[in-house]
Design a protein around this motif. Structure first.
Motif, PDB file in Angstrom:
ATOM      1  N   GLU A  82     -12.433 -47.946 -23.885  1.00 37.81           N
ATOM      2  CA  GLU A  82     -13.618 -47.871 -24.730  1.00 37.81           C
ATOM      3  C   GLU A  82     -14.297 -46.515 -24.573  1.00 37.81           C
ATOM      4  O   GLU A  82     -14.095 -45.821 -23.580  1.00 37.81           O
ATOM      5  CB  GLU A  82     -14.590 -48.986 -24.333  1.00 37.81           C
ATOM      6  N   PRO A  83     -15.129 -46.129 -25.543  1.00 39.77           N
ATOM      7  CA  PRO A  83     -15.902 -44.888 -25.368  1.00 39.77           C
ATOM      8  C   PRO A  83     -16.753 -44.951 -24.111  1.00 39.77           C
ATOM      9  O   PRO A  83     -17.192 -46.034 -23.697  1.00 39.77           O
ATOM     10  CB  PRO A  83     -16.772 -44.836 -26.631  1.00 39.77           C
ATOM     11  N   PRO A  84     -16.999 -43.842 -23.475  1.00 38.21           N
ATOM     12  CA  PRO A  84     -17.791 -43.844 -22.236  1.00 38.21           C
ATOM     13  C   PRO A  84     -19.227 -44.261 -22.495  1.00 38.21           C
ATOM     14  O   PRO A  84     -19.755 -44.137 -23.600  1.00 38.21           O
ATOM     15  CB  PRO A  84     -17.717 -42.380 -21.776  1.00 38.21           C
ATOM     16  N   ARG A  85     -19.874 -44.745 -21.446  1.00 34.33           N
ATOM     17  CA  ARG A  85     -21.291 -45.099 -21.527  1.00 34.33           C
ATOM     18  C   ARG A  85     -22.193 -43.927 -21.153  1.00 34.33           C
ATOM     19  O   ARG A  85     -23.393 -43.957 -21.401  1.00 34.33           O
ATOM     20  CB  ARG A  85     -21.573 -46.297 -20.627  1.00 34.33           C
ATOM     21  N   LEU A  86     -21.612 -42.905 -20.523  1.00 32.02           N
ATOM     22  CA  LEU A  86     -22.353 -41.714 -20.137  1.00 32.02           C
ATOM     23  C   LEU A  86     -21.423 -40.513 -20.193  1.00 32.02           C
ATOM     24  O   LEU A  86     -20.289 -40.578 -19.710  1.00 32.02           O
ATOM     25  CB  LEU A  86     -22.914 -41.861 -18.711  1.00 32.02           C
ATOM     26  N   VAL A  87     -21.897 -39.435 -20.802  1.00 32.09           N
ATOM     27  CA  VAL A  87     -21.150 -38.174 -20.858  1.00 32.09           C
ATOM     28  C   VAL A  87     -21.872 -37.158 -19.982  1.00 32.09           C
ATOM     29  O   VAL A  87     -23.075 -36.942 -20.127  1.00 32.09           O
ATOM     30  CB  VAL A  87     -21.043 -37.651 -22.304  1.00 32.09           C
ATOM     31  N   ALA A  88     -21.126 -36.544 -19.074  1.00 32.23           N
ATOM     32  CA  ALA A  88     -21.671 -35.521 -18.172  1.00 32.23           C
ATOM     33  C   ALA A  88     -20.875 -34.247 -18.367  1.00 32.23           C
ATOM     34  O   ALA A  88     -19.645 -34.273 -18.340  1.00 32.23           O
ATOM     35  CB  ALA A  88     -21.577 -35.992 -16.722  1.00 32.23           C
ATOM     36  N   PRO A 136     -22.770 -24.349 -33.137  1.00 32.86           N
ATOM     37  CA  PRO A 136     -23.364 -25.416 -33.952  1.00 32.86           C
ATOM     38  C   PRO A 136     -22.537 -26.699 -33.920  1.00 32.86           C
ATOM     39  O   PRO A 136     -23.095 -27.803 -33.935  1.00 32.86           O
ATOM     40  CB  PRO A 136     -23.412 -24.805 -35.349  1.00 32.86           C
ATOM     41  N   ARG A 137     -21.223 -26.562 -33.842  1.00 33.24           N
ATOM     42  CA  ARG A 137     -20.358 -27.747 -33.776  1.00 33.24           C
ATOM     43  C   ARG A 137     -20.656 -28.552 -32.517  1.00 33.24           C
ATOM     44  O   ARG A 137     -20.834 -29.784 -32.585  1.00 33.24           O
ATOM     45  CB  ARG A 137     -18.896 -27.314 -33.794  1.00 33.24           C
ATOM     46  N   THR A 138     -20.722 -27.880 -31.388  1.00 38.20           N
ATOM     47  CA  THR A 138     -20.968 -28.579 -30.128  1.00 38.20           C
ATOM     48  C   THR A 138     -22.364 -29.192 -30.103  1.00 38.20           C
ATOM     49  O   THR A 138     -22.545 -30.350 -29.706  1.00 38.20           O
ATOM     50  CB  THR A 138     -20.789 -27.623 -28.939  1.00 38.20           C
ATOM     51  N   ALA A 139     -23.361 -28.432 -30.543  1.00 32.01           N
ATOM     52  CA  ALA A 139     -24.725 -28.963 -30.591  1.00 32.01           C
ATOM     53  C   ALA A 139     -24.784 -30.190 -31.486  1.00 32.01           C
ATOM     54  O   ALA A 139     -25.458 -31.189 -31.164  1.00 32.01           O
ATOM     55  CB  ALA A 139     -25.688 -27.889 -31.082  1.00 32.01           C
ATOM     56  N   GLY A 140     -24.083 -30.152 -32.600  1.00 33.86           N
ATOM     57  CA  GLY A 140     -24.075 -31.274 -33.524  1.00 33.86           C
ATOM     58  C   GLY A 140     -23.423 -32.510 -32.941  1.00 33.86           C
ATOM     59  O   GLY A 140     -23.912 -33.635 -33.126  1.00 33.86           O
ATOM     60  N   VAL A 141     -22.321 -32.337 -32.248  1.00 34.98           N
ATOM     61  CA  VAL A 141     -21.639 -33.473 -31.627  1.00 34.98           C
ATOM     62  C   VAL A 141     -22.522 -34.123 -30.573  1.00 34.98           C
ATOM     63  O   VAL A 141     -22.637 -35.353 -30.505  1.00 34.98           O
ATOM     64  CB  VAL A 141     -20.292 -33.024 -31.024  1.00 34.98           C
ATOM     65  N   LEU A 142     -23.157 -33.308 -29.735  1.00 37.44           N
ATOM     66  CA  LEU A 142     -24.035 -33.865 -28.702  1.00 37.44           C
ATOM     67  C   LEU A 142     -25.199 -34.632 -29.326  1.00 37.44           C
ATOM     68  O   LEU A 142     -25.590 -35.704 -28.839  1.00 37.44           O
ATOM     69  CB  LEU A 142     -24.552 -32.751 -27.797  1.00 37.44           C
ATOM     70  N   ALA A 143     -25.743 -34.103 -30.408  1.00 40.03           N
ATOM     71  CA  ALA A 143     -26.847 -34.783 -31.090  1.00 40.03           C
ATOM     72  C   ALA A 143     -26.392 -36.126 -31.668  1.00 40.03           C
ATOM     73  O   ALA A 143     -27.117 -37.134 -31.575  1.00 40.03           O
ATOM     74  CB  ALA A 143     -27.405 -33.890 -32.196  1.00 40.03           C
ATOM     75  N   ARG A 144     -25.210 -36.174 -32.242  1.00 38.43           N
ATOM     76  CA  ARG A 144     -24.716 -37.417 -32.832  1.00 38.43           C
ATOM     77  C   ARG A 144     -24.434 -38.470 -31.765  1.00 38.43           C
ATOM     78  O   ARG A 144     -24.710 -39.658 -31.957  1.00 38.43           O
ATOM     79  CB  ARG A 144     -23.455 -37.142 -33.646  1.00 38.43           C
ATOM     80  N   TYR A 188     -12.957 -32.792 -27.891  1.00 40.06           N
ATOM     81  CA  TYR A 188     -12.601 -34.006 -27.146  1.00 40.06           C
ATOM     82  C   TYR A 188     -13.554 -35.150 -27.476  1.00 40.06           C
ATOM     83  O   TYR A 188     -13.122 -36.290 -27.687  1.00 40.06           O
ATOM     84  CB  TYR A 188     -12.617 -33.712 -25.645  1.00 40.06           C
ATOM     85  N   LEU A 189     -14.833 -34.859 -27.547  1.00 40.39           N
ATOM     86  CA  LEU A 189     -15.810 -35.903 -27.855  1.00 40.39           C
ATOM     87  C   LEU A 189     -15.640 -36.429 -29.271  1.00 40.39           C
ATOM     88  O   LEU A 189     -15.828 -37.633 -29.522  1.00 40.39           O
ATOM     89  CB  LEU A 189     -17.229 -35.359 -27.647  1.00 40.39           C
ATOM     90  N   GLU A 190     -15.295 -35.573 -30.199  1.00 40.33           N
ATOM     91  CA  GLU A 190     -15.045 -36.034 -31.576  1.00 40.33           C
ATOM     92  C   GLU A 190     -13.922 -37.062 -31.583  1.00 40.33           C
ATOM     93  O   GLU A 190     -13.997 -38.075 -32.286  1.00 40.33           O
ATOM     94  CB  GLU A 190     -14.690 -34.836 -32.455  1.00 40.33           C
ATOM     95  N   LYS A 191     -12.918 -36.807 -30.791  1.00 44.10           N
ATOM     96  CA  LYS A 191     -11.765 -37.735 -30.728  1.00 44.10           C
ATOM     97  C   LYS A 191     -12.178 -39.049 -30.066  1.00 44.10           C
ATOM     98  O   LYS A 191     -11.887 -40.147 -30.578  1.00 44.10           O
ATOM     99  CB  LYS A 191     -10.626 -37.082 -29.935  1.00 44.10           C
ATOM    100  N   VAL A 192     -12.879 -38.964 -28.921  1.00 45.84           N
ATOM    101  CA  VAL A 192     -13.230 -40.170 -28.160  1.00 45.84           C
ATOM    102  C   VAL A 192     -14.186 -41.064 -28.955  1.00 45.84           C
ATOM    103  O   VAL A 192     -14.068 -42.299 -28.926  1.00 45.84           O
ATOM    104  CB  VAL A 192     -13.859 -39.770 -26.810  1.00 45.84           C
ATOM    105  N   PHE A 193     -15.153 -40.448 -29.668  1.00 46.67           N
ATOM    106  CA  PHE A 193     -16.163 -41.222 -30.367  1.00 46.67           C
ATOM    107  C   PHE A 193     -15.823 -41.433 -31.854  1.00 46.67           C
ATOM    108  O   PHE A 193     -16.618 -42.029 -32.584  1.00 46.67           O
ATOM    109  CB  PHE A 193     -17.525 -40.545 -30.239  1.00 46.67           C
ATOM    110  N   GLY A 194     -14.668 -40.957 -32.278  1.00 49.95           N
ATOM    111  CA  GLY A 194     -14.263 -41.156 -33.664  1.00 49.95           C
ATOM    112  C   GLY A 194     -15.163 -40.468 -34.666  1.00 49.95           C
ATOM    113  O   GLY A 194     -15.447 -41.001 -35.746  1.00 49.95           O
ATOM    114  N   LEU A 195     -15.598 -39.248 -34.331  1.00 43.31           N
ATOM    115  CA  LEU A 195     -16.478 -38.505 -35.225  1.00 43.31           C
ATOM    116  C   LEU A 195     -15.644 -37.665 -36.186  1.00 43.31           C
ATOM    117  O   LEU A 195     -14.654 -37.056 -35.805  1.00 43.31           O
ATOM    118  CB  LEU A 195     -17.401 -37.584 -34.410  1.00 43.31           C
TER     119      LEU A 195
END
Length: 270
Positions: A3-9, A25-33, A262-269
């Motif tokens: 499952e997707p993680p409950r906390l990203v560090a 901007p891509r990274t900032a946007g992913v973190l915001a989402r 990596y986060l886009e892949k894990v969270f299906g963004l």
């Protein structure tokens, strides 16, 4: 971690930021989402509190931070230190005594007031930080070591950091933690047991999150304890060999938005 993680560090320098210290901007946007979707993100860094504003200026909203390699847990919304694990003056004095005996030409600086200020010996080289309001040279070794410090910084001219950290760690075995997060020969010392893993474990427990549900990103040896502790450890492609060796996976380099990809892949963004 199916499952997707409950906390990203995530580490900051060399991991989240590009080499010019910019956040894309891509990274900032992913973190915001991710945070908007309910998954907390925490920055886990060797940086002091006073260096966080450069990052916060590039985010949609400031993120909590574990600073000074785990010694300080910081809430930027309230501008409040939630936890601090400094080296006591007596411990600082013993660390300095051992290193002066072991390392010719050693010089020191300390991060004090929860890393909002730094004090340094006159001959300590300031390579990045020259804020006259927060940074000051001391007049004596006794003054340098008089206050609790969340981090002791050690230099001794030009050094191979991987070799130098072994020398320092050997001199301080059982007394303090020694690590490095750059290739400039700077060694960073914390109280025994104080690492990025310890700070992150405290933060995760505060949220009721198990380490198995934590996804962590890093690039340098000071990230190894955190990456070893987390349920899933991801190194960026530019990471130090010690980090790549223990990581579960490797994503693209910091200059190629590796964390965001990596986060886009894990969270299906999309």
């Amino acid at each position: 971690m199916g499952e997707p993680p409950r906390l990203v560090a995530t580490d900051i320098d060399g991991t989240l930021l590009a080499d010019d210290r910019r956040l894309s901007p891509r990274t900032a946007g992913v973190l915001a989402r991710i945070t908007a979707g309910g998954t907390p993100v925490v920055l886990v860094t060797g940086r002091p509190i006073r260096w966080l504003q450069l990052v916060y200026d590039q985010l949609d909203a400031p993120l909590p931070a574990i600073c000074a390699n785990g010694a300080v847990v910081y809430d930027p919304i309230a501008d409040e230190v939630l936890r601090a694990d400094p080296l006591a003056p007596e411990l600082l004095a013993e660390v300095a005594r051992r290193l002066r005996a072991e390392v010719p030409g050693v010089s020191f600086a300390v991060e004090i007031v929860d890393s909002r200020q730094m004090r340094h010996e006159a001959h300590y080289p300031l390579r990045w930080d020259a804020d006259a309001d927060a940074i000051r040279a001391v007049e004596s070794p006794e003054e340098l070591l008089a206050a609790p410090a969340v981090k002791l910084l050690v230099r001794a001219g030009e050094q191979d950091p991987d070799v130098f950290v072994r020398v320092v760690a050997g001199a301080l075995e059982g007394l303090a933690e020694a690590t490095h997060s750059s290739y400039s020969g700077l060694i960073e010392i914390s109280a025994a047991g104080v690492t990025k893993a310890a700070g992150l474990a405290w933060f995760a427990a505060r949220l009721g999150i198990d380490e198995r549900d934590v996804l962590a990103f890093g690039d340098m040896p000071n990230d190894v304890p955190m990456l070893t502790w987390a349920g899933r450890a991801v190194a960026v492609a530019n990471a130090h060999p010690a980090v790549r060796e223990i990581a579960d996976e490797v994503t693209a380099a910091n200059t190629e938005d590796g964390v965001a990809a990596y986060l886009e892949k894990v969270f299906g963004l999309d």
